[in-house]
Enzyme design. Structure first.
Site, mmCIF file in Angstrom:
data_model
loop_
_atom_site.group_PDB
_atom_site.id
_atom_site.type_symbol
_atom_site.label_atom_id
_atom_site.label_comp_id
_atom_site.label_asym_id
_atom_site.label_seq_id
_atom_site.Cartn_x
_atom_site.Cartn_y
_atom_site.Cartn_z
ATOM 1 N N ASP A 37 2.724 3.978 -15.243
ATOM 2 C CA ASP A 37 2.262 3.269 -13.777
ATOM 3 C C ASP A 37 0.829 3.762 -13.592
ATOM 4 O O ASP A 37 0.351 3.823 -15.304
ATOM 5 C CB ASP A 37 2.618 4.739 -12.473
ATOM 6 C CG ASP A 37 2.234 4.296 -11.188
ATOM 7 O OD1 ASP A 37 1.962 3.571 -10.572
ATOM 8 O OD2 ASP A 37 1.025 5.540 -11.130
ATOM 9 N N ASP A 39 -1.659 2.925 -10.538
ATOM 10 C CA ASP A 39 -2.733 3.950 -9.980
ATOM 11 C C ASP A 39 -1.825 5.128 -9.845
ATOM 12 O O ASP A 39 -1.261 5.798 -9.665
ATOM 13 C CB ASP A 39 -2.251 3.474 -7.723
ATOM 14 C CG ASP A 39 -2.755 1.761 -7.906
ATOM 15 O OD1 ASP A 39 -4.006 1.691 -8.802
ATOM 16 O OD2 ASP A 39 -1.958 1.430 -7.736
ATOM 17 N N GLU A 56 2.193 -2.950 2.350
ATOM 18 C CA GLU A 56 3.736 -2.422 3.170
ATOM 19 C C GLU A 56 2.692 -1.411 4.021
ATOM 20 O O GLU A 56 2.944 -0.747 5.071
ATOM 21 C CB GLU A 56 4.858 -1.626 2.245
ATOM 22 C CG GLU A 56 6.045 -2.614 1.644
ATOM 23 C CD GLU A 56 4.533 -3.679 0.608
ATOM 24 O OE1 GLU A 56 3.643 -3.649 0.125
ATOM 25 O OE2 GLU A 56 5.739 -4.755 -0.136
ATOM 26 N N ARG A 57 1.446 -0.974 3.382
ATOM 27 C CA ARG A 57 0.738 0.238 4.173
ATOM 28 C C ARG A 57 0.381 -0.140 4.863
ATOM 29 O O ARG A 57 0.196 1.043 6.271
ATOM 30 C CB ARG A 57 -0.039 1.075 2.549
ATOM 31 C CG ARG A 57 -0.645 1.890 2.625
ATOM 32 C CD ARG A 57 -1.725 2.894 2.027
ATOM 33 N NE ARG A 57 -0.368 2.779 0.555
ATOM 34 C CZ ARG A 57 -1.033 2.788 -0.750
ATOM 35 N NH1 ARG A 57 -2.084 2.564 -0.313
ATOM 36 N NH2 ARG A 57 -0.548 3.089 -1.577
HETATM 37 C C1 XBP Z 1 0.430 2.602 -5.773
HETATM 38 C C2 XBP Z 1 0.530 2.062 -4.518
HETATM 39 C C3 XBP Z 1 -0.946 0.684 -4.374
HETATM 40 C C4 XBP Z 1 -1.669 0.698 -4.222
HETATM 41 C C5 XBP Z 1 -2.787 -0.862 -3.697
HETATM 42 O O1 XBP Z 1 1.730 3.177 -6.107
HETATM 43 O O2 XBP Z 1 0.641 2.624 -3.597
HETATM 44 O O3 XBP Z 1 -0.090 0.643 -3.837
HETATM 45 O O4 XBP Z 1 -2.023 1.812 -3.458
HETATM 46 O O5 XBP Z 1 -1.844 -1.264 -4.666
HETATM 47 P P1 XBP Z 1 2.363 3.497 -7.945
HETATM 48 P P2 XBP Z 1 -1.754 -3.069 -3.353
HETATM 49 O O6 XBP Z 1 1.420 4.296 -8.282
HETATM 50 O O7 XBP Z 1 3.251 4.756 -7.315
HETATM 51 O O8 XBP Z 1 2.378 1.941 -8.020
HETATM 52 O O9 XBP Z 1 -3.100 -3.000 -2.073
HETATM 53 O O10 XBP Z 1 -2.569 -4.286 -4.805
HETATM 54 O O11 XBP Z 1 -1.038 -3.108 -3.446
HETATM 55 MG MG MG Z 2 1.445 5.785 -8.960
#
Ligand code: XBP
Ligand code: MG
Length: 254
Positions: free
Chosen positions: A9, A11, A55-56
């Site tokens: 993963d 983030d 989505e957020r």
């Molecule tokens: C990561 C996220 C991502 C980032 C934003 O989740 O939730 O949505 O916060 O990314 P994970 P984008 O680590 O579980 O993959 O704005 O580019 O969608």
């Molecule tokens: Mg993550």
């Protein structure tokens, strides 16, 4: 069975990108179009319940801004806001302020030296992955990863397993030949549902999540100069770091 690939993963796992990266960039995008939306550190922790930036934003409007009257072209606005957010986020990464988490470079380099394949499974946008790898790892680090599963390449984001199925399919490997690395409950559920054993490195936003079923829960991957610690009752037996030897033991465990 040999450990053939590590699937990361991005983030919260490769780097702590959420609080001082994505969150700041969302706020810059809102301000740019004159919206008074402001996501503070605490609120953002709640919004992380939903993965994916577009989505957020939709979730925030539906759950927290009942006062907001959606324009007819709301979907187009979400897409525009998200593109602006990606622009701000990649610019922030370009300033070099977000480093890799402890032990990440060490493990990536060990895997490369030993011919263990590397891949990424993330909900974030592909441009964000390349910018992070370029600025926090090295200009050519994107080439270290054989498959980069990111963003809208699958319709359903984590906790759905789709991104992991996509990556496994591209690698032509079975889950038993791989290990996944995640930092959040949504990420763990996605990897688990795809049949992958999963190592969790927690961070401030995810420390209290339910990591039931993880292969290992630790504070970070560890460096000789900065040993890792086991959490949720997991004992690291005096080891300093999660290396391939330890991963192979985890993989072999029933
Ligand atoms: C990561 C996220 C991502 C980032 C934003 O989740 O939730 O949505 O916060 O990314 P994970 P984008 O680590 O579980 O993959 O704005 O580019 O969608
Ligand atoms: Mg993550």
């Amino acid at each position: 069975m040999a450990l053939e690939a590590l699937i990361f993963d991005v983030d919260g796992t490769l780097a702590d990108t959420e609080r001082d990266g994505h969150r700041v960039a969302f706020n810059q995008a809102f301000a740019e179009v004159g919206l008074d939306w402001r996501w503070d550190v605490e609120l953002y922790g709640q919004l992380l319940a939903v993965t994916g930036g577009k989505e957020r934003i939709r979730y925030y409007v539906d759950q927290y801004r009942q006062d907001y009257v959606k324009p007819a072209d709301f979907e187009a606005l979400v897409v525009r806001l998200h593109a602006a957010k990606t622009r701000h986020y990649t610019a922030l990464l370009g300033q070099g302020g977000i480093p890799l988490r402890p032990g990440v470079r060490r493990l990536l380099e060990e895997a490369r030296a030993r011919g263990v394949r590397l891949a990424i499974a993330t909900t974030t946008t592909p441009d964000n992955v390349s910018a992070l790898l370029r600025h926090a790892v090295s200009p050519e680090a994107i080439l270290w990863f054989e498959v980069i599963g990111a963003g809208d390449v699958v319709a359903a984001k984590k906790p759905a397993p789709d991104i992991y199925y996509y990556v496994l399919n591209q690698l032509r490997l079975s889950p038993a030949q791989c290990m996944a690395f995640e930092d959040s409950e949504n990420g763990l559920r996605a990897a688990q549902a795809a049949g992958l054993k999963t190592v969790i490195t927690v961070n401030d936003y995810t420390r209290a999540h339910d990591f039931h079923g993880a292969a290992m829960v630790i504070d970070h991957l560890g460096e000789p100069s900065r040993p890792f610690q086991g959490l949720s009752g997991y004992d690291v037996n005096g080891a300093c770091c999660l290396d391939l030897k330890l991963l192979e033991q985890l993989q072999a465990d029933a």
